[in-house]
Design an enzyme around this catalytic site. Structure first.
Site, PDB file in Angstrom:
ATOM      1  CG  ASP A  19      -1.995   0.945   1.283  1.00  0.00           C
ATOM      2  OD1 ASP A  19      -2.869   0.835   0.416  1.00  0.00           O
ATOM      3  OD2 ASP A  19      -2.011   1.824   2.170  1.00  0.00           O
ATOM      4  CD  GLU A  72      -2.059   2.502  -3.590  1.00  0.00           C
ATOM      5  OE1 GLU A  72      -3.118   3.047  -3.921  1.00  0.00           O
ATOM      6  OE2 GLU A  72      -1.683   2.453  -2.406  1.00  0.00           O
TER       7      GLU A  72
HETATM    8  C1  NOJ Z   1      -4.521   2.891  -0.820  1.00  0.00           C
HETATM    9  C2  NOJ Z   1      -5.646   1.932  -0.652  1.00  0.00           C
HETATM   10  O1  NOJ Z   1      -5.861   1.253  -1.864  1.00  0.00           O
HETATM   11  C3  NOJ Z   1      -6.833   2.722  -0.177  1.00  0.00           C
HETATM   12  O2  NOJ Z   1      -8.020   1.975  -0.199  1.00  0.00           O
HETATM   13  C4  NOJ Z   1      -6.520   3.243   1.190  1.00  0.00           C
HETATM   14  O3  NOJ Z   1      -7.564   4.092   1.631  1.00  0.00           O
HETATM   15  C5  NOJ Z   1      -5.204   4.021   1.220  1.00  0.00           C
HETATM   16  N1  NOJ Z   1      -4.169   3.418   0.447  1.00  0.00           N
HETATM   17  C6  NOJ Z   1      -4.696   4.140   2.625  1.00  0.00           C
HETATM   18  O4  NOJ Z   1      -4.278   2.892   3.086  1.00  0.00           O
END
Ligand code: NOJ
Length: 528
Positions: free
Chosen positions: A209, A260
């Site tokens: 993440d 990500e």
């Molecule tokens: C990215 C995640 O995909 C999202 O759903 C989340 O709110 C934020 N990061 C914080 O973790």
């Protein structure tokens, strides 16, 4: 690398948002047992399934659910809403039995404010874990330490004041998601141990993440236009930290890291995968932000290829649990359903790993969420609506997702788009996705072949994939809402055999490339 077809390059990685996938216990919230019950949809070894290589599970860890699981209160357990650790072990076993790898979400930038680490840290300035989070004195006038804002607009400043210790803590997202302090070596070690906990339980990889946030300006300077963004991607610390994360997964055979990497600059994204000793894959967010224009998609694809080293491999996706679904996002001229199909062809036929978000294989649009059902702080409920497994006329309002009250309303199209209904219909988007997946599984050229873009005429995105054995496939996507003639390319053969069209009415057989015309929103795969 041509010819190298390891699992995370070979086929699709399917994203499961556990709350909305399948609910086995009837409480209206999806769970791990529900996932096990639907593994055959994902891969039963036959062309009646999606043939996925892997699943990526969004967080299922204990959480107060302020951000629906991205606020983790215990990294090494399962939230009771989703099941137990034993359910997770069974899920891994059942997935592996079907040849499906399991990737779990790692959320290392922040914890829940209910995590014992934060409770300790908040206990006072002298707490042994004080430095595990980012605490600072405020500026004059009761102002936060700097001008950083939360990613969630509704939140405002990225700082919350703690009256007990008279300091502020940093949170890049909700106040209930305090940022860990990655400049503290003990934090990094603790996260490495979390990874080992899951690696020992057989997981095949992690989706990390907001990985670009694992290194921030240690001086916490204000944002200055033209200067490096201080709250992410801080150099060179980010790359050193990624290398150490990679070393942890490399302690185990055949594991994978996908980040990500929420940066919209291709050069910076590519830097996370180019050296070969950081991430294996970086989610390319450029696609998610593009308008539906051929030139925009071509620039993103060619741009990555131009910057990528031999070690780098693209990871394409157009939808996830944070972004509107394709059928809704690109719905001008009523082209949403056709474009949802064209995007699937693009994902499976481009050089790179396709990431398919649950429901994309059904061509599912976003759900309409009435104001009194809104639960997310950042407007992401529509794309998180539960999966319709069976038509509501047969299965009741829960559409086979749940026998209870679904936590979010389902899409209005649940009746026509239910998986069971599409499964028996060769014209359906589900049937198309299955064919794409199995075509790719049988074609080394689509898995690992070289790629070159073509100038194919107005609104047509086209590329050729060529395998080591000389097998070549041509893909063409019509971005226009009207028919478009293929302009060909001088070095292509005069004819090609249709492998697949997103238009179920297109007749099979051999086509003369000089006279091929694509219908509105149509995409084709042809054997050269
Ligand atoms: C990215 C995640 O995909 C999202 O759903 C989340 O709110 C934020 N990061 C914080 O973790």
């Amino acid at each position: 690398m041509a010819g190298d077809s390891t699992w995370w390059r070979r086929g699709a990685i399917y994203q499961i948002y556990p709350r909305s996938f399948a609910d086995a216990d009837g409480d209206g919230v999806g769970d791990l047992r529900g996932i096990v019950e639907h593994l055959d949809h994902l891969n039963d070894g036959t062309e009646r399934s999606l043939g996925v290589e892997a699943i990526w599970l969004s967080p299922f860890y204990p959480s107060p659910m302020a951000d629906f699981g991205y606020d983790v209160a215990d990294y090494c357990d399962v939230d009771p809403a989703f099941g137990t650790l034993a359910d997770f072990e069974r899920l891994v076993e059942e997935a592996h039995r079907r040849g499906i790898k399991v990737v779990v979400d790692l959320v290392p930038n922040h914890t829940s404010d209910q995590h014992p680490w934060f409770r300790d840290s908040r206990a006072g300035r002298g707490s042994p874990r004080r430095d595990w989070y980012v605490w600072r004195d405020g500026r004059d006038g009761g102002r936060p330490p700097n001008d950083w804002a939360s990613t969630f607009r509704a939140v405002g400043p990225a700082w919350t004041y703690d009256p007990a210790s008279e300091q502020w803590y940093l949170h890049s997202f909700l106040p209930q998601q305090p940022d860990l302090n990655w400049d503290e070596p003990a934090v990094e070690e603790a996260i490495h141990d979390v990874m080992r906990f899951w690696l020992e339980r057989g997981v095949d990889g992690f989706r990390i993440d907001v990985v670009q946030k694992l290194a921030k300006d240690p001086l916490l300077r204000d944002v200055v236009e033209g200067a490096p963004v201080p709250y992410e991607d801080w150099q060179p610390a980010i790359h050193e930290r990624l290398r150490r994360l990679r070393a942890v997964v490399d302690e185990y055979p055949d594991r994978m890291l996908v980040g990500e990497v929420y940066l919209l600059d291709l050069e910076r994204i590519v830097a996370y995968v180019n050296s070969g000793d950081e991430l294996h894959l970086a989610h390319n967010f450029t696609f998610v932000h593009l308008p539906w224009r051929m030139e925009a998609f071509r620039a993103a694809i060619d741009g990555f290829e131009a910057l990528a080293s031999a070690a780098a491999w693209p990871a394409w996706f157009v939808a996830n649990h944070d972004n509107p679904r394709v059928a809704s996002r690109f719905d001008d001229d009523d082209q949403g359903p056709a474009r949802a199909r064209a995007v699937l062809l693009m994902l499976y036929a481009l050089r790179g790993t396709p990431f398919v978000y649950q429901g994309e294989e059904l061509g599912l649009p976003d759900a309409a969420i009435p104001p009194d059902r809104v639960v997310d702080v950042d407007g992401r409920d529509p794309e998180r609506a539960p999966i319709p497994w069976r038509p509501p006329s047969e299965a009741g309002p829960g559409a086979g997702f749940t026998t209870g009250d679904p936590w979010l309303p389902l899409a209005a199209e649940a009746e026509e788009l239910a998986a069971q209904r599409q499964s028996g219909d060769p014209r359906s988007t589900l049937a198309l996705t299955r064919r794409l997946a199995w075509l790719r599984r049988g074609e080394p050229a689509l898995q690992s072949g070289a790629q070159r873009s073509l100038d194919a005429g107005a609104d047509l995105l086209a590329w050729v994939r060529t395998g080591d054995d000389g097998t070549a496939l041509l893909a063409i996507v019509n971005f226009a809402a009207r028919s478009r003639p293929f302009a060909g390319a001088p070095d292509l053969p005069p004819t090609a055999v249709l492998a697949l069209s997103t238009d179920p009415d297109r007749a099979p057989g051999t086509l003369a490339l000089e006279t091929v015309t694509l219908g509105p929103g149509e995409a084709l795969l042809l054997r050269l």
